[in-house]
Design a protein around this motif. Sequence first.
Motif, short mmCIF file in Angstrom:
data_model
loop_
_atom_site.label_atom_id
_atom_site.label_comp_id
_atom_site.label_asym_id
_atom_site.label_seq_id
_atom_site.Cartn_x
_atom_site.Cartn_y
_atom_site.Cartn_z
N PRO A 187 0.82 -1.21 0.00
CA PRO A 187 0.00 0.00 0.00
C PRO A 187 0.86 1.26 0.00
O PRO A 187 1.94 1.28 0.60
CB PRO A 187 -0.81 -0.12 1.30
CG PRO A 187 -0.87 -1.60 1.56
CD PRO A 187 0.46 -2.12 1.11
N LYS B 95 -12.83 2.83 -0.28
CA LYS B 95 -12.50 1.47 -0.78
C LYS B 95 -11.01 1.16 -0.64
O LYS B 95 -10.64 0.05 -0.24
CB LYS B 95 -12.95 1.34 -2.24
CG LYS B 95 -14.44 1.48 -2.44
CD LYS B 95 -14.86 1.08 -3.84
CE LYS B 95 -14.13 1.83 -4.93
NZ LYS B 95 -14.36 3.30 -4.86
N THR B 96 -10.15 2.13 -0.99
CA THR B 96 -8.72 1.88 -0.88
C THR B 96 -8.30 1.70 0.57
O THR B 96 -7.45 0.85 0.88
CB THR B 96 -7.92 3.03 -1.53
OG1 THR B 96 -8.29 3.15 -2.91
CG2 THR B 96 -6.42 2.76 -1.44
N HIS B 97 -8.88 2.48 1.46
CA HIS B 97 -8.61 2.32 2.90
C HIS B 97 -8.93 0.89 3.34
O HIS B 97 -8.12 0.25 4.03
CB HIS B 97 -9.46 3.34 3.68
CG HIS B 97 -9.21 3.33 5.16
ND1 HIS B 97 -8.94 4.47 5.86
CD2 HIS B 97 -9.20 2.32 6.08
CE1 HIS B 97 -8.78 4.18 7.14
NE2 HIS B 97 -8.93 2.87 7.30
N THR C 211 -2.03 -1.18 -7.89
CA THR C 211 -3.11 -0.76 -8.76
C THR C 211 -3.16 -1.68 -9.97
O THR C 211 -2.21 -2.42 -10.26
CB THR C 211 -2.92 0.69 -9.23
OG1 THR C 211 -1.73 0.77 -10.04
CG2 THR C 211 -2.80 1.64 -8.05
N CYS D 212 -4.06 -7.90 -3.74
CA CYS D 212 -5.04 -6.80 -3.70
C CYS D 212 -4.82 -5.90 -4.91
O CYS D 212 -3.69 -5.43 -5.13
CB CYS D 212 -4.88 -5.99 -2.42
SG CYS D 212 -5.27 -6.89 -0.91
N ASP E 138 -6.08 -2.45 -6.63
CA ASP E 138 -6.84 -1.22 -6.47
C ASP E 138 -7.08 -0.58 -7.84
O ASP E 138 -6.25 -0.68 -8.73
CB ASP E 138 -6.06 -0.24 -5.58
CG ASP E 138 -6.93 0.84 -4.97
OD1 ASP E 138 -8.15 0.64 -4.89
OD2 ASP E 138 -6.38 1.87 -4.55
N GLU E 139 -8.24 0.07 -7.99
CA GLU E 139 -8.57 0.80 -9.21
C GLU E 139 -8.55 -0.11 -10.44
O GLU E 139 -7.89 0.17 -11.44
CB GLU E 139 -7.63 1.99 -9.40
CG GLU E 139 -7.70 2.99 -8.26
CD GLU E 139 -6.63 4.06 -8.32
OE1 GLU E 139 -5.76 3.99 -9.20
OE2 GLU E 139 -6.67 4.98 -7.48
N THR F 10 -10.85 -3.39 -6.17
CA THR F 10 -11.77 -2.26 -6.16
C THR F 10 -11.82 -1.68 -7.58
O THR F 10 -10.93 -1.90 -8.39
CB THR F 10 -11.32 -1.13 -5.21
OG1 THR F 10 -10.23 -0.40 -5.81
CG2 THR F 10 -10.90 -1.67 -3.87
N ASP G 65 1.71 8.69 -4.76
CA ASP G 65 1.99 7.65 -3.77
C ASP G 65 3.08 8.09 -2.79
O ASP G 65 3.02 7.78 -1.60
CB ASP G 65 2.43 6.36 -4.46
CG ASP G 65 1.30 5.66 -5.20
OD1 ASP G 65 0.13 6.01 -4.95
OD2 ASP G 65 1.60 4.78 -6.03
#
Length: 365
Positions: A50, A119-121, A138, A165, A167-168, A197, A319
């Motif tokens: 993350p 969502k990212t949290h 991502t 995981c 993201d996006e 997500t 980031d």
Amino acid sequence: MTGSVPRRVGFITVSAASHPHAITTAAPPVSLVERRPVVAAERLVAEMVPPPRFAGVSFGSYLPDPTQPSQAEAVTVLAEFAAGLNAAEAPRRGWFRRAAPAPTGPAGVYLDGGYGVGKTHLLASLWHAVPGPKAFGTFVELTNLVGALGFQQAVATLSGHKLLCIDEFELDDPGDTVLVSTLLSRLVEAGVKLAATSNTLPEKLGEGRFAATDFMREIQGLSAHFRSVRIDGQDYRHRGLPAAPPPYTDQQVAERAEQAPGAALDDFPALLRHLSAVHPSRYGALLDDVHAVFLQGVCPVEDQSTALRLVVLADRMYDRELPITASGIPFDQVFSAEMLKGGYRKKYLRAVSRLVALARDSARG
């Protein structure tokens, strides 16, 4: 007087000890254009964590809106998902130890919701809550990893992970979506758990389960393995783009860069040309040891390929929370109106929002 103490004057250190006339200034700015980073595959995978702004989040630090029950429900579902992975890691006691059972439950969870609902949290909280090996990135970072390693090597590298995981997740690039869908199918077969997500396009907000339906269709054979978790809430990012701060002059940018530790100073058009010679998976390494970015001559981006490379660089700078000081046009004018209406609209809106935020950070500093 003996052993005089060095005095700090701005960014100049003056020592009156053995060299009374010597001064040491901050290191001069580096140029990103002069960098040709070479990144080992191990580093690409190791950096799939993350971003710093989500380094310390947890399910407990997520504050559900009491008027939106789906937010608290999402926390419960993800905590249970994490518990299943943790249970599989619990050591067996006794003389006759058996291998830990495979994690139960769905192979993946998909967080469905608009911008700004956390969502990212939550995705990062899930990553922090389960044992490794694990990876977080991502959709763009994942496709870049496949491009850098090759498909088979990417499968072999990630197959040993317990959790991936994403993201996006991008629903606007059919080619990359099919590539990643195939990759995920192979990883599920290897026992890797997945979480993803995706953001609904602004004009599609309020249309029920648009994002979830699109996601399930795009990943085709994987859809049966995913549990969709809806997260409702106020879309605080859907209020138009924030106004960009006024640009500086070229001279002001150069002067500020000379005074800032860890500065990178570049001509914007030259940097865009340089990005075409660097694989996007190396854009993070391009920013190694950089603490602030200074750009001269920011101008409109004329073509799609250059614009998409700028999007990736903007993500890597965001980031790392690198403030940007720039001359030329404001960042909210970098992408044309035509680009902002096209198929990559979501990417460009995100990039503008992030570039403007970083420019504001610089202005506040």
